[in-house]
Design an enzyme around this catalytic site. Structure first.
Site, mmCIF file in Angstrom:
data_model
loop_
_atom_site.group_PDB
_atom_site.id
_atom_site.type_symbol
_atom_site.label_atom_id
_atom_site.label_comp_id
_atom_site.label_asym_id
_atom_site.label_seq_id
_atom_site.Cartn_x
_atom_site.Cartn_y
_atom_site.Cartn_z
ATOM 1 C CE1 TYR A 1 2.034 -4.198 6.336
ATOM 2 C CE2 TYR A 1 0.651 -3.473 4.518
ATOM 3 C CZ TYR A 1 1.894 -3.735 5.038
ATOM 4 O OH TYR A 1 3.008 -3.544 4.272
ATOM 5 C CB ALA B 1 4.961 -9.821 12.251
ATOM 6 N NE ARG C 1 7.480 -0.084 -3.360
ATOM 7 C CZ ARG C 1 8.559 -0.716 -3.792
ATOM 8 N NH1 ARG C 1 8.456 -1.554 -4.826
ATOM 9 N NH2 ARG C 1 9.738 -0.503 -3.241
ATOM 10 C CE1 TYR D 1 3.126 2.910 -1.827
ATOM 11 C CE2 TYR D 1 5.110 4.216 -1.575
ATOM 12 C CZ TYR D 1 4.472 3.000 -1.511
ATOM 13 O OH TYR D 1 5.156 1.885 -1.132
#
Length: 271
Positions: free
Chosen positions: A97, A212, A71, A75
């Site tokens: 987000y 969430a 990752r 990035y």
């Protein structure tokens, strides 16, 4: 609303919030609408489609991810794609987000690199998963305190845990992925986390796996289970572990006496 994105060679990293369409603040929307180039990184493909309803030319950052690809490399490539447009003198808006500054390495690194090159860059906050967590679980961090750690980092360093306050462990679904190559942890990795927590909490202590809601028709996940069963729980990259206080805080009589003495001295001073 005219904002700084009207200037050329400008980067704005904005937050979309967690809930589709419901958390986008006016300034963030203005950056989206006024930018020359828009990038988007969302937790759900539906969210990206919604951003494209505002900006049909929005470029998704998701293609930079790949199975087995570190990752950190992903990035770096995202940052380079964004800054290449800023260096070309374009007004760039990168929409992420949640809050672009909370558990989001790309916005921080992109802004820091842009500023190091003498380019204008700002961050516009958004509603984060942390804010949703407080609301959904009814936690006031100001009451007993709240400790926050990234789950893998929590295990890699010696931390002094206060079991009289809330403990929040982020990215628990990929705990143990120090190399940033996996998208899910193994049961063995999760058991290491459980074993570490058992040093401060009893096995039957109730913890909460929280996620969430990101769509208006969805509800947040708030699964309560004993700490001893956490290793076998279903976890994802969006899962957060909340460990409530295990016991009340212990009063400090000496400090209370000092406060009382200061109050008494203050009351004795003539007006």
């Amino acid at each position: 609303m005219d904002i700084e994105s009207a200037r050329p060679g400008h980067l704005a990293c904005v937050g979309l919030g967690m809930l589709l369409g419901g958390h986008l603040a006016p300034r963030a929307r203005a950056y989206l609408e006024q930018a020359d180039v828009v990038f988007v990184a969302a937790s759900d493909a539906v969210v990206e489609l919604w951003v494209q309803s505002i900006r049909a030319d929005a470029r998704s950052l998701q293609p930079y991810y790949a199975e087995g690809k570190p990752r950190r490399q992903t990035y770096r490539e995202m940052i380079e794609a964004m800054l290449a447009e800023v260096r070309a003198g374009r007004r760039v808006c990168a929409a992420f987000y949640g809050h672009p500054g909370v558990f989001a390495q790309v916005p921080h690194d992109a802004i820091a690199q842009a500023r190091a090159e003498g380019l204008a860059a700002v961050m516009e906050p958004g509603v984060s998963a942390e804010a949703c967590l407080y609301a959904d679980l009814g936690i006031d961090p100001g009451r007993w305190g709240c400790q926050h750690y990234e789950a893998t980092q929590f295990l890699l360093y010696q931390r002094r845990i206060d079991p009289t306050a809330h403990l929040v462990l982020w990215q628990v679904g990929v705990v143990g992925d120090a190399a940033c190559r996996r998208y899910a942890s193994t049961r063995a990795h999760r058991q290491l986390l459980v074993d570490r927590l058992l040093a401060d909490y009893p096995p039957e202590h109730e913890v909460v796996v929280y996620e969430a809601a990101t769509l208006p028709i969805a509800t947040p996940r708030m699964e309560r289970l004993p700490l001893s069963r956490l290793a076998g729980a279903e976890l994802s990259m969006q899962s957060t572990l909340v460990v409530p206080p295990a016991r009340p805080p212990v009063p400090d009589p000496a400090m209370r006496a000092l406060f009382a003495r200061l109050d008494a001295d203050s009351d004795a001073v003539p007006a």
